[in-house]
Design an enzyme around this catalytic site. Structure first.
Site, mmCIF file in Angstrom:
data_model
loop_
_atom_site.group_PDB
_atom_site.id
_atom_site.type_symbol
_atom_site.label_atom_id
_atom_site.label_comp_id
_atom_site.label_asym_id
_atom_site.label_seq_id
_atom_site.Cartn_x
_atom_site.Cartn_y
_atom_site.Cartn_z
ATOM 1 N N GLU A 33 0.852 -1.197 0.000
ATOM 2 C CA GLU A 33 0.000 0.000 0.000
ATOM 3 C C GLU A 33 0.886 1.244 0.000
ATOM 4 O OE1 GLU A 33 -2.729 0.342 3.328
ATOM 5 O OE2 GLU A 33 -2.910 2.500 2.994
ATOM 6 N N ARG A 47 0.413 10.362 -0.043
ATOM 7 C CA ARG A 47 0.624 11.418 0.956
ATOM 8 C C ARG A 47 1.809 12.299 0.654
ATOM 9 N NH1 ARG A 47 -0.085 7.981 6.554
ATOM 10 N NH2 ARG A 47 -1.883 6.852 5.750
ATOM 11 N N LYS A 68 -11.291 -1.903 5.974
ATOM 12 C CA LYS A 68 -10.167 -1.537 6.837
ATOM 13 C C LYS A 68 -10.745 -0.924 8.115
ATOM 14 C CE LYS A 68 -6.779 2.247 6.867
ATOM 15 N NZ LYS A 68 -5.662 2.893 6.164
HETATM 16 C C1 3PG Z 1 -1.869 5.021 8.309
HETATM 17 O O1 3PG Z 1 -2.704 5.075 7.427
HETATM 18 O O2 3PG Z 1 -1.118 5.937 8.640
HETATM 19 C C2 3PG Z 1 -1.772 3.732 8.961
HETATM 20 O O3 3PG Z 1 -2.804 3.631 9.854
HETATM 21 C C3 3PG Z 1 -0.473 3.459 9.580
HETATM 22 O O4 3PG Z 1 -0.583 3.462 10.933
HETATM 23 P P1 3PG Z 1 0.666 3.025 11.774
HETATM 24 O O5 3PG Z 1 1.776 3.965 11.444
HETATM 25 O O6 3PG Z 1 0.202 3.183 13.203
HETATM 26 O O7 3PG Z 1 0.978 1.596 11.414
#
Ligand code: 3PG
Length: 219
Positions: free
Chosen positions: A49, A53, A137
């Site tokens: 994934e 961002r 999710k």
């Molecule tokens: C996100 O979309 O940022 C995810 O939830 C990642 O979360 P994490 O950094 O706590 O694994």
């Protein structure tokens, strides 16, 4: 590892079932994309994934889709129809969103792009289900109730499978993966920012291998 052949049309369920963990990836440097994907694949993690961002995210996704045939590149942080279109153009084979809207659901359905929509409440689950989405999710998983929340949802939402993401780590992943309604978890811990910056691909392969061998109940 034989579940998905390169070029096959994927379903959201297959994306969840391929490995116990879907890594949540944030890339700032296009040079990191291909070696990172190869490092994860070497550790047994193929569903990747790549979050939308950073300004480089789509180029990174495209590079992985083009140059790492053993990986299955997906787009994360998909929030709009425009994101869906851009992700598809970059070669994404699945999408993950932090929340759910009907417009997003429609855009993915029309584009034939498998979507794991983010939900955090019963109403959101019902809205996603109304639109045909049953693989969801759970985000942000730890902050929104953790394993106890999923146990509670296991009663009314028996036909839904979840990928809890947000605050999940190697330490608490087994508790999630032991639940009958959890197919896999998502997390960023497989791709630490310092390992990326240092190009420490061996460390990322080790983290991926640990993650790919986590036991799970429902796959
Ligand atoms: C996100 O979309 O940022 C995810 O939830 C990642 O979360 P994490 O950094 O706590 O694994």
């Amino acid at each position: 590892m034989a579940l998905i052949q390169h070029g096959d049309k994927l379903t959201a369920l297959q994306a969840m079932q391929d490995a116990p963990v879907i890594p949540v990836i944030v890339l700032h440097d296009i040079q990191h994309a291909v070696p990172l994907a190869r490092a994860l694949v070497a550790g047994g993690i193929r569903m990747l994934e790549v979050t939308l961002r950073t300004p480089q995210a789509l180029a990174c996704l495209e590079a992985i889709a083009r140059e790492v045939p053993d990986a299955v590149a997906g787009a994360g942080t998909v929030r709009s129809a425009a994101d869906v279109e851009a992700s598809l153009r970059a070669g994404a084979r699945f999408a993950v969103s932090p929340g759910y809207t009907q417009a997003l659901g429609r855009a993915c359905r029309e584009a034939g792009l498998p979507l794991l929509p983010g939900v955090a409440t019963g109403s959101e689950i019902m809205m996603a289900q109304e639109d045909g989405y049953t693989e969801l999710k759970f985000f942000p998983a730890m902050q929104a109730g953790g394993p106890a929340m999923l146990k509670a949802w296991g009663g009314p939402f028996i036909d839904v499978r979840f990928c809890p993401t947000g605050g999940v780590s190697l330490a608490n992943a087994p508790e999630f993966l032991a639940l009958p309604n959890v197919a896999c978890v998502g997390g960023s811990w497989l791709v630490p920012a310092d390992a990326l910056a240092a190009g420490d691909w061996a460390r990322i392969t080790t983290l991926a291998r640990e993650a790919s061998t986590l036991p799970r109940r429902a796959a």
